[in-house]
Design an enzyme around this catalytic site. Structure first.
Site, PDB file in Angstrom:
ATOM      1  N   ARG A   1       1.792 -20.792  37.099  1.00 48.82           N
ATOM      2  CA  ARG A   1       0.417 -20.288  37.180  1.00 48.82           C
ATOM      3  C   ARG A   1      -0.238 -20.561  35.839  1.00 48.82           C
ATOM      4  O   ARG A   1       0.415 -21.012  34.906  1.00 48.82           O
ATOM      5  CB  ARG A   1       0.345 -18.810  37.627  1.00 48.82           C
ATOM      6  N   GLY A   2      -1.552 -20.288  35.774  1.00 51.12           N
ATOM      7  CA  GLY A   2      -2.309 -20.666  34.581  1.00 51.12           C
ATOM      8  C   GLY A   2      -2.930 -22.032  34.850  1.00 51.12           C
ATOM      9  O   GLY A   2      -2.231 -22.958  35.296  1.00 51.12           O
ATOM     10  N   ALA A   3      -4.231 -22.134  34.575  1.00 51.50           N
ATOM     11  CA  ALA A   3      -4.967 -23.320  35.016  1.00 51.50           C
ATOM     12  C   ALA A   3      -4.358 -24.663  34.557  1.00 51.50           C
ATOM     13  O   ALA A   3      -4.106 -25.541  35.388  1.00 51.50           O
ATOM     14  CB  ALA A   3      -6.427 -23.194  34.580  1.00 51.50           C
TER      15      ALA A   3
ATOM     16  N   ARG B   1      -4.336 -23.270  45.532  1.00 51.41           N
ATOM     17  CA  ARG B   1      -5.103 -22.173  44.906  1.00 51.41           C
ATOM     18  C   ARG B   1      -6.525 -22.689  44.650  1.00 51.41           C
ATOM     19  O   ARG B   1      -6.691 -23.833  44.226  1.00 51.41           O
ATOM     20  CB  ARG B   1      -4.458 -21.704  43.587  1.00 51.41           C
TER      21      ARG B   1
ATOM     22  N   ASP C   1     -10.027 -20.221  33.972  1.00 51.27           N
ATOM     23  CA  ASP C   1      -9.671 -21.110  35.092  1.00 51.27           C
ATOM     24  C   ASP C   1     -10.783 -22.080  35.442  1.00 51.27           C
ATOM     25  O   ASP C   1     -10.544 -23.117  36.061  1.00 51.27           O
ATOM     26  CB  ASP C   1      -9.321 -20.288  36.332  1.00 51.27           C
TER      27      ASP C   1
ATOM     28  N   GLN D   1       0.710 -10.330  34.330  1.00 55.25           N
ATOM     29  CA  GLN D   1       0.950 -11.495  33.456  1.00 55.25           C
ATOM     30  C   GLN D   1       0.995 -11.086  31.982  1.00 55.25           C
ATOM     31  O   GLN D   1       1.689 -11.712  31.188  1.00 55.25           O
ATOM     32  CB  GLN D   1      -0.150 -12.551  33.647  1.00 55.25           C
TER      33      GLN D   1
ATOM     34  N   ASN E   1     -12.162 -16.056  34.868  1.00 54.95           N
ATOM     35  CA  ASN E   1     -10.795 -15.832  34.365  1.00 54.95           C
ATOM     36  C   ASN E   1     -10.194 -14.654  35.131  1.00 54.95           C
ATOM     37  O   ASN E   1     -10.860 -14.030  35.978  1.00 54.95           O
ATOM     38  CB  ASN E   1     -10.796 -15.584  32.850  1.00 54.95           C
ATOM     39  N   LYS E   2      -8.963 -14.366  34.823  1.00 52.50           N
ATOM     40  CA  LYS E   2      -8.214 -13.312  35.524  1.00 52.50           C
ATOM     41  C   LYS E   2      -9.028 -12.043  35.684  1.00 52.50           C
ATOM     42  O   LYS E   2      -9.729 -11.618  34.772  1.00 52.50           O
ATOM     43  CB  LYS E   2      -6.927 -13.048  34.717  1.00 52.50           C
TER      44      LYS E   2
HETATM   45  O1  MRU Z   1      -3.512 -16.044  38.392  1.00 54.74           O
HETATM   46  P1  MRU Z   1      -3.093 -16.778  37.157  1.00 54.74           P
HETATM   47  O2  MRU Z   1      -1.939 -16.149  36.447  1.00 54.74           O
HETATM   48  O3  MRU Z   1      -2.883 -18.250  37.434  1.00 54.74           O
HETATM   49  O4  MRU Z   1      -4.343 -16.658  36.207  1.00 54.74           O
HETATM   50  C1  MRU Z   1      -4.274 -17.266  34.955  1.00 54.74           C
HETATM   51  C2  MRU Z   1      -5.415 -16.947  34.087  1.00 54.74           C
HETATM   52  O5  MRU Z   1      -6.324 -16.241  34.456  1.00 54.74           O
HETATM   53  C3  MRU Z   1      -5.423 -17.586  32.734  1.00 54.74           C
HETATM   54  O6  MRU Z   1      -6.113 -16.788  31.812  1.00 54.74           O
HETATM   55  C4  MRU Z   1      -6.141 -18.942  32.823  1.00 54.74           C
HETATM   56  O7  MRU Z   1      -5.581 -19.750  33.821  1.00 54.74           O
HETATM   57  C5  MRU Z   1      -6.089 -19.675  31.553  1.00 54.74           C
HETATM   58  S1  MRU Z   1      -4.473 -20.275  31.247  1.00 54.74           S
HETATM   59  C6  MRU Z   1      -4.419 -21.160  29.839  1.00 54.74           C
END
Ligand code: MRU
Length: 344
Positions: A44-46, A87, A235, A194, A245-246
């Site tokens: 996970r994470g963009a 996603r 993201d 996370q 973002n999250k």
């Molecule tokens: O749902 P996730 O864990 O994929 O969400 C991730 C985030 O919101 C991160 O802050 C974002 O992807 C930036 S990662 C460098």
């Protein structure tokens, strides 16, 4: 630590669902398996999602390398399709798929085997570039942090969310490498945790001082003068500078504004989506109800309760002090300032 790695003929990814109790790699051999790994948040994470998607395309191409051109085309279209549906919010997924498709398009006269080799080599390039970009962003962003800063972050924008080093945590890592004393306050990040599971773990591994708080403590910490800056990842950034973002990031940004605390977003250029005018057009993923009603095997909410689980929120550009990119920091992000960054 390698979030994703290529071993022989397969992709391996750290299973982020079981950290920090277990550190283990899972293997992926097809695009569909990789898409499921993205959907279920093994990865996970963009930026990491983008890297995984690139490898997902390459895996499928390698599996189809002995097929006819017609079979190859049909198999590859299905691979792109399943990965694109994994996603919706992280634009890096679509950015990586577009990049892989253009390698395929440019090789239309090549043999199927040659195309497969080129796609694998492109996936390696996407991963290598991501790490270099994070290091560049880290060096630029480190300038934004004063020695002794106490920095709040939300979710995990660290090595685990990228090919390596991280975006928001990459800025913190670089500042520490440059000799600054930085301490981190990690929001736990309900519901997938996370912050508690991944950010806290990454910082503990490297002896960067970290204090874990629940998300609803951020306002108290700010009002008590215990936070000097906020840095988060993203993201997707719209052309006008609105930031997805999250879930919970918007709340942190409002609180930071209220307390005059700078709010930075670390964001590789690949996360800026010029095709989207503003944040209202960013697709927001809704995830399963059981992420909110409990965690893993434990269910704590009343059965039958109705649940919402939007996984991201949008922070308006006006709340963002600066977007930290590998090309420089965009203060007061807007269509004009972001447009100028792309032209620079
Ligand atoms: O749902 P996730 O864990 O994929 O969400 C991730 C985030 O919101 C991160 O802050 C974002 O992807 C930036 S990662 C460098």
């Amino acid at each position: 630590m390698e979030t994703l790695r290529w071993i022989g003929d397969r992709l391996e990814m750290i299973d982020q669902r079981v950290l920090p109790e277990k550190f283990e790699y899972l293997s992926f051999r097809t695009a569909a398996e990789t898409a499921e790994g993205i959907r279920s948040m093994v990865v996970r994470g963009a930026p990491a999602i983008g890297c995984a998607a690139a490898y997902g395309v390459a895996l499928e191409a390698l599996l189809l390398r002995d097929e006819s051109a017609v079979e190859f085309t049909a198999g590859m279209e299905a691979a792109f399709d399943v990965l694109a549906k994994s996603r919706p919010t992280a634009v890096n997924l679509f950015w990586a798929l577009k990049r892989m498709r253009s390698v395929w398009d440019q090789g239309r006269e090549a043999t199927v085997g040659q195309i497969a080799d080129r796609l694998l080599s492109e996936a390696h390039t996407v991963l290598g570039e991501d790490i270099r970009i994070n290091r560049a962003m880290g060096a630029i962003g480190a300038e934004m942090l004063q020695d002794g800063s106490r920095v709040l972050t939300h979710c995990n924008a660290g090595a685990l969310a990228t090919g390596g080093h991280g975006t928001a945590l990459g800025v913190i890592r670089s500042a520490v490498e440059f000799g600054k004393s930085i301490s981190v306050v990690a929001n736990e990040t309900r519901p997938f945790l996370q912050g508690a599971r991944l950010t806290a773990w990454e910082m503990v591994q490297e002896n960067i001082p970290v204090t874990l708080i629940t998300d609803n403590m951020a306002g108290f910490m700010m009002s008590s003068g215990e936070i000097d800056a906020v840095i988060v990842g993203t993201d997707r950034v719209a052309a006008n500078g609105d930031v997805a973002n999250k879930i919970g990031t918007y709340t942190v940004a409002v609180l930071a504004k209220r307390h005059n605390i700078p709010f930075y977003v670390a964001c590789p250029m690949s996360t800026i989506d010029l095709g989207i005018e503003d944040g209202t057009q960013i697709p927001i993923e809704e995830r399963a109800e059981d992420e909110v009603t409990g965690f893993r095997e434990c269910q704590w909410a009343a059965r039958g309760v109705s649940v919402r689980n939007p996984s991201f929120d949008v922070t308006p550009a006006e709340l963002v002090t600066g977007l930290i990119t590998e090309k420089g920091v965009v203060f007061e992000p807007s269509e004009e300032s972001i447009g100028a960054l792309f032209k620079s």
